[in-house]
Structure formats: C-alpha cells, structure tokens
Motif scaffolding. Structure first.
Motif, PDB file in Angstrom:
ATOM      1  N   VAL A  14       0.916  -1.135   0.004  1.00  0.00           N
ATOM      2  CA  VAL A  14       0.088  -0.047   0.115  1.00  0.00           C
ATOM      3  C   VAL A  14       0.854   0.986  -0.006  1.00  0.00           C
ATOM      4  O   VAL A  14       0.963   2.276  -0.696  1.00  0.00           O
ATOM      5  N   MET A  15       1.753   1.019   0.844  1.00  0.00           N
ATOM      6  CA  MET A  15       2.702   2.425   0.958  1.00  0.00           C
ATOM      7  C   MET A  15       3.605   2.673  -0.612  1.00  0.00           C
ATOM      8  O   MET A  15       3.652   3.723  -0.751  1.00  0.00           O
ATOM      9  N   GLU A  16       3.939   1.247  -1.103  1.00  0.00           N
ATOM     10  CA  GLU A  16       4.500   1.845  -2.361  1.00  0.00           C
ATOM     11  C   GLU A  16       3.639   2.330  -3.413  1.00  0.00           C
ATOM     12  O   GLU A  16       4.053   3.014  -4.471  1.00  0.00           O
ATOM     13  N   ALA A  17       2.385   1.837  -3.653  1.00  0.00           N
ATOM     14  CA  ALA A  17       1.332   2.239  -4.246  1.00  0.00           C
ATOM     15  C   ALA A  17       1.062   3.541  -4.312  1.00  0.00           C
ATOM     16  O   ALA A  17       0.926   4.420  -5.033  1.00  0.00           O
ATOM     17  N   ARG A  18       1.107   4.212  -3.012  1.00  0.00           N
ATOM     18  CA  ARG A  18       0.660   5.652  -2.601  1.00  0.00           C
ATOM     19  C   ARG A  18       1.966   6.325  -3.080  1.00  0.00           C
ATOM     20  O   ARG A  18       1.658   7.773  -3.826  1.00  0.00           O
ATOM     21  N   GLU A  19       3.153   6.113  -2.899  1.00  0.00           N
ATOM     22  CA  GLU A  19       4.273   6.839  -3.244  1.00  0.00           C
ATOM     23  C   GLU A  19       4.135   6.942  -4.934  1.00  0.00           C
ATOM     24  O   GLU A  19       4.715   7.860  -5.328  1.00  0.00           O
ATOM     25  N   GLN A  20       4.047   5.785  -5.535  1.00  0.00           N
ATOM     26  CA  GLN A  20       3.997   5.762  -6.969  1.00  0.00           C
ATOM     27  C   GLN A  20       2.909   6.779  -7.560  1.00  0.00           C
ATOM     28  O   GLN A  20       3.119   7.285  -8.342  1.00  0.00           O
ATOM     29  N   VAL A  21       1.922   6.650  -6.853  1.00  0.00           N
ATOM     30  CA  VAL A  21       0.645   7.678  -7.264  1.00  0.00           C
ATOM     31  C   VAL A  21       1.154   8.896  -7.099  1.00  0.00           C
ATOM     32  O   VAL A  21       0.732  10.145  -7.825  1.00  0.00           O
ATOM     33  N   ALA A  22       1.630   9.161  -5.821  1.00  0.00           N
ATOM     34  CA  ALA A  22       2.074  10.706  -5.542  1.00  0.00           C
ATOM     35  C   ALA A  22       3.230  11.174  -6.571  1.00  0.00           C
ATOM     36  O   ALA A  22       3.020  12.353  -6.625  1.00  0.00           O
ATOM     37  N   SER A  23       3.931  10.461  -6.954  1.00  0.00           N
ATOM     38  CA  SER A  23       5.046  10.705  -7.899  1.00  0.00           C
ATOM     39  C   SER A  23       4.715  11.127  -9.475  1.00  0.00           C
ATOM     40  O   SER A  23       5.338  11.658 -10.095  1.00  0.00           O
ATOM     41  N   LYS A  49      -3.265  16.321  -7.487  1.00  0.00           N
ATOM     42  CA  LYS A  49      -2.840  16.174  -6.264  1.00  0.00           C
ATOM     43  C   LYS A  49      -3.981  16.797  -5.248  1.00  0.00           C
ATOM     44  O   LYS A  49      -4.544  17.722  -5.659  1.00  0.00           O
ATOM     45  N   GLU A  50      -3.881  16.351  -4.180  1.00  0.00           N
ATOM     46  CA  GLU A  50      -4.816  16.946  -3.150  1.00  0.00           C
ATOM     47  C   GLU A  50      -4.334  18.141  -2.716  1.00  0.00           C
ATOM     48  O   GLU A  50      -3.125  18.659  -2.886  1.00  0.00           O
TER      49      GLU A  50
END
Length: 127
Positions: free
Chosen positions: A110-119, A125-126
């Motif tokens: 989950v953390m890796e997926a969130r980092e990938q989406v954020a980049s 972006k929020e």
C-alpha cells in the motif's frame, strides 16, 4: 488431484472467464458472491447442497449430488462436511494470469502504491 476436481476447477475457470468478459469483476468477487448468497450456515463454507444450488444457479454448471459430495469431501480439511472457500479460491486462481486474481495487499504494498501515485505527474494532487 482427482479427475472430478480437475474437471470442476476447469469448468469454474471457463464460466469465470465468460463472466469476467461480460460482467467484469474478478474471480474472487464472483466466487465470493456464490458463497455469500448460498452459504446457509454463514460460515464462509458451503455444504454439498449449498454448493449444488450455487453452481447450478450462479455458474450454470450441471452438478449432481454425487459430484457435490465428492468435491466437498476433497475440500473439507477440518472434517465439518463443508467446502472451504479459501482452498477452492486458491485452486481456481492458481495458474490464472495475475490481473485476473485477487491478492491481499500488505502495508508495504500500500505504501509503495501511494508513493508511486504521489510521484505521477498526470494525476491531480490533493489540496
């Protein structure tokens, strides 16, 4: 693995492929709906009668009582006389392409997926 189980898994995969093409979803979601709808004991397991109803009505498979009893006996690891959902799901999904199967995500995934989406520059972006 007995021939009846191999044939049963093959039949479910064939029906699931059609359902995925026509309705979408995942093998997990279609099998889970069978268990939720026809599990008369609410134990995430199907008796032979429950299995027969689910496979005939939802999957459209021709099932006899003898077939269902043999299948339940194969997947009954705890000696309760019921088919275990997780064991069936593992057999159905083994060998299927990864995008057609369900897997539980770890916290790291989950953390890796969130980092990938954020980049990703294309995603908004929020505030």
């Amino acid at each position: 693995m007995p021939k009846i189980i191999v044939d049963f898994i093959e039949a479910i995969r064939s029906v699931l492929a059609t359902k995925l093409r026509n309705e979408g979803g995942t093998p997990y979601s279609h099998l889970r709906s069978c268990f939720l709808r026809y599990d008369s004991s609410y134990a995430s397991a199907l008796s032979a009668d429950d299995l027969r109803r689910a496979m005939i009505l939802v999957m459209g498979l021709h099932m006899t009582k003898e077939h269902c009893n043999a299948i339940v006996k194969h997947y009954d690891r705890k000696g309760l006389g019921v088919l275990d959902y997780k064991l069936l799901l593992n057999d159905v999904c083994s060998g299927m392409p990864g995008f057609m199967t369900h897997s539980e995500l770890t916290a790291q995934d989950v953390m890796e997926a969130r980092e990938q989406v954020a980049s990703n520059a294309f995603l908004p972006k929020e505030f």
